[in-house]
Design a protein around this motif. Structure first.
Motif, PDB file in Angstrom:
ATOM      1  N   ALA A  65       0.833  -1.195   0.000  1.00 36.96           N
ATOM      2  CA  ALA A  65       0.000   0.000   0.000  1.00 36.96           C
ATOM      3  C   ALA A  65       0.871   1.248   0.000  1.00 36.96           C
ATOM      4  O   ALA A  65       1.958   1.268   0.574  1.00 36.96           O
ATOM      5  CB  ALA A  65      -0.917   0.007   1.229  1.00 36.96           C
ATOM      6  N   CYS A  66       0.351   2.285  -0.657  1.00 32.60           N
ATOM      7  CA  CYS A  66       1.006   3.589  -0.675  1.00 32.60           C
ATOM      8  C   CYS A  66       0.692   4.301   0.638  1.00 32.60           C
ATOM      9  O   CYS A  66      -0.410   4.163   1.184  1.00 32.60           O
ATOM     10  CB  CYS A  66       0.477   4.412  -1.858  1.00 32.60           C
ATOM     11  SG  CYS A  66       1.128   6.094  -1.920  1.00 32.60           S
ATOM     12  N   VAL A  67       1.642   5.055   1.126  1.00 29.15           N
ATOM     13  CA  VAL A  67       1.414   5.807   2.351  1.00 29.15           C
ATOM     14  C   VAL A  67       0.205   6.723   2.191  1.00 29.15           C
ATOM     15  O   VAL A  67      -0.539   6.964   3.150  1.00 29.15           O
ATOM     16  CB  VAL A  67       2.682   6.578   2.794  1.00 29.15           C
ATOM     17  CG1 VAL A  67       2.989   7.711   1.842  1.00 29.15           C
ATOM     18  CG2 VAL A  67       2.551   7.097   4.211  1.00 29.15           C
ATOM     19  N   CYS A  68      -0.033   7.201   0.978  1.00 30.87           N
ATOM     20  CA  CYS A  68      -1.180   8.077   0.731  1.00 30.87           C
ATOM     21  C   CYS A  68      -2.508   7.364   0.999  1.00 30.87           C
ATOM     22  O   CYS A  68      -3.510   8.009   1.306  1.00 30.87           O
ATOM     23  CB  CYS A  68      -1.141   8.641  -0.687  1.00 30.87           C
ATOM     24  SG  CYS A  68      -1.214   7.388  -1.987  1.00 30.87           S
ATOM     25  N   ASP A  69      -2.525   6.034   0.886  1.00 31.96           N
ATOM     26  CA  ASP A  69      -3.738   5.257   1.148  1.00 31.96           C
ATOM     27  C   ASP A  69      -3.863   4.822   2.602  1.00 31.96           C
ATOM     28  O   ASP A  69      -4.859   4.200   2.980  1.00 31.96           O
ATOM     29  CB  ASP A  69      -3.764   4.013   0.248  1.00 31.96           C
ATOM     30  CG  ASP A  69      -3.843   4.363  -1.220  1.00 31.96           C
ATOM     31  OD1 ASP A  69      -4.509   5.369  -1.555  1.00 31.96           O
ATOM     32  OD2 ASP A  69      -3.228   3.642  -2.034  1.00 31.96           O
TER      33      ASP A  69
END
Length: 122
Positions: A65-69
């Protein structure tokens, strides 16, 4: 005042052999050094936010997962989420890769099973 009778030590039966009060160990225990390492790993997980982050990453496609998510689901600021992710990465639960301006976190295969192993190994 009550008088107690004197007991002759020679008349008392010899003490029976000591009986173990506990069952013997059936397997090896972890060493002090391994216990220290194990405690550090458990401490890294012993936070509700970190457990949520690991759960979200593990449930994401490809266990990545992306940190943005990860910011919105835990309701914390990006710097705070990044701090928790850094702790999980240093403890060996996640790996980090950078793509453009975003960091992506992936669950290390077997990391969660390995943390339980010292407690369940037979």
């Amino acid at each position: 005042m009550v008088e107690l009778p004197l007991v002759n030590r020679d008349a008392v039966a010899p003490a029976a052999a000591p009986v173990a009060c506990c069952a013997p160990l059936t397997r090896e225990t972890i060493t002090p050094g391994d216990a220290e390492l194990f405690a550090r790993k458990l401490k890294a997980l012993a936070d509700p936010v970190r457990l949520r982050l690991v759960s979200i990453v593990a449930a994401s496609e490809g266990q990545e997962a992306c940190v943005c998510d990860l910011i919105e689901p835990v309701g914390l600021s990006q710097p705070t989420v990044s701090h928790h992710l850094k702790i999980l990465t240093e403890a060996g639960f996640l790996t980090r890769s950078k793509r453009g301006t975003w960091a992506y976190f992936r669950l290390v295969p077997g990391a969660l099973e390995a943390v339980a192993a010292p407690l369940v190994t037979v």
